[in-house]
Scaffold this motif. Structure first.
Motif, short mmCIF file in Angstrom:
data_model
loop_
_atom_site.label_atom_id
_atom_site.label_comp_id
_atom_site.label_asym_id
_atom_site.label_seq_id
_atom_site.Cartn_x
_atom_site.Cartn_y
_atom_site.Cartn_z
N ASP A 1 72.96 -76.86 -44.86
CA ASP A 1 74.07 -77.64 -44.32
C ASP A 1 74.87 -76.81 -43.32
N ASP A 2 75.08 -75.53 -43.64
CA ASP A 2 75.91 -74.67 -42.81
C ASP A 2 75.14 -74.00 -41.67
N ASN A 3 73.80 -74.01 -41.77
CA ASN A 3 72.97 -73.28 -40.79
C ASN A 3 71.83 -74.16 -40.28
N PRO A 4 72.18 -75.22 -39.54
CA PRO A 4 71.15 -76.18 -39.13
C PRO A 4 70.16 -75.63 -38.11
N ALA A 5 70.54 -74.65 -37.32
CA ALA A 5 69.64 -74.16 -36.27
C ALA A 5 68.39 -73.51 -36.86
N THR A 6 68.58 -72.63 -37.83
CA THR A 6 67.44 -71.96 -38.46
C THR A 6 66.59 -72.96 -39.23
N SER A 7 67.23 -73.87 -39.94
CA SER A 7 66.49 -74.89 -40.68
C SER A 7 65.63 -75.72 -39.75
N ALA A 8 66.19 -76.12 -38.61
CA ALA A 8 65.44 -76.92 -37.63
C ALA A 8 64.30 -76.12 -37.02
N LYS A 9 64.55 -74.85 -36.71
CA LYS A 9 63.54 -74.00 -36.09
C LYS A 9 62.28 -73.91 -36.95
N TYR A 10 62.47 -73.86 -38.27
CA TYR A 10 61.33 -73.73 -39.17
C TYR A 10 60.89 -75.05 -39.79
N GLY A 11 61.44 -76.17 -39.27
CA GLY A 11 61.00 -77.49 -39.69
C GLY A 11 61.27 -77.80 -41.15
N ILE A 12 62.40 -77.34 -41.65
CA ILE A 12 62.74 -77.57 -43.05
C ILE A 12 63.24 -79.01 -43.20
N THR A 13 62.47 -79.83 -43.92
CA THR A 13 62.85 -81.22 -44.11
C THR A 13 63.13 -81.53 -45.57
N GLY A 14 62.56 -80.76 -46.49
CA GLY A 14 62.82 -80.95 -47.91
C GLY A 14 63.31 -79.65 -48.51
#
Length: 107
Positions: free
Chosen positions: A60-73
């Motif tokens: 929630d607090d770090n969307p850039a890294t999550s998006a970069k690695y395709g974290i969806t679940g």
């Protein structure tokens, strides 16, 4: 030793430039399975501190890294070696199964 928190700002130094394998727990405070796996990760971090670093990234607090690695679940547990994702586990696993998944990195 509790897993260290990492952020979009520190991910490069905490994870990608780390000389050891790094297990990154992508999690969020509202995620029930994330809470279930957290104590297991604390045990693994304490028992294997010399072999692997365990860090947590709040998606929630770090969307850039999550998006970069395709974290969806979440929880998603990624193992990074030399800055590359070499293993990805989605979902909360019991400790024996998680240790089996991590065995190549725990030597």
């Amino acid at each position: 030793m509790a897993p260290k928190e990492t952020t979009d700002a520190t991910f490069q130094s905490d994870v990608l430039q780390n000389s050891k394998p790094v297990l990154v727990d992508f999690w969020a405070p509202w995620c029930g399975p994330c809470k279930a796996v957290a104590p297991i990760l604390e045990e693994i971090a304490a028992e294997n501190a010399d072999k692997i670093d365990v860090v947590k990234l709040n998606t929630d607090d770090n969307p850039a890294t999550s998006a970069k690695y395709g974290i969806t679940g979440i929880p998603t547990l990624n193992v990074y070696v030399n800055g590359e994702v070499v293993k990805s586990v989605v979902g909360a696993l019991p400790k024996p199964k998680l240790l089996k998944e991590l065995a190549p990195f725990l030597g």
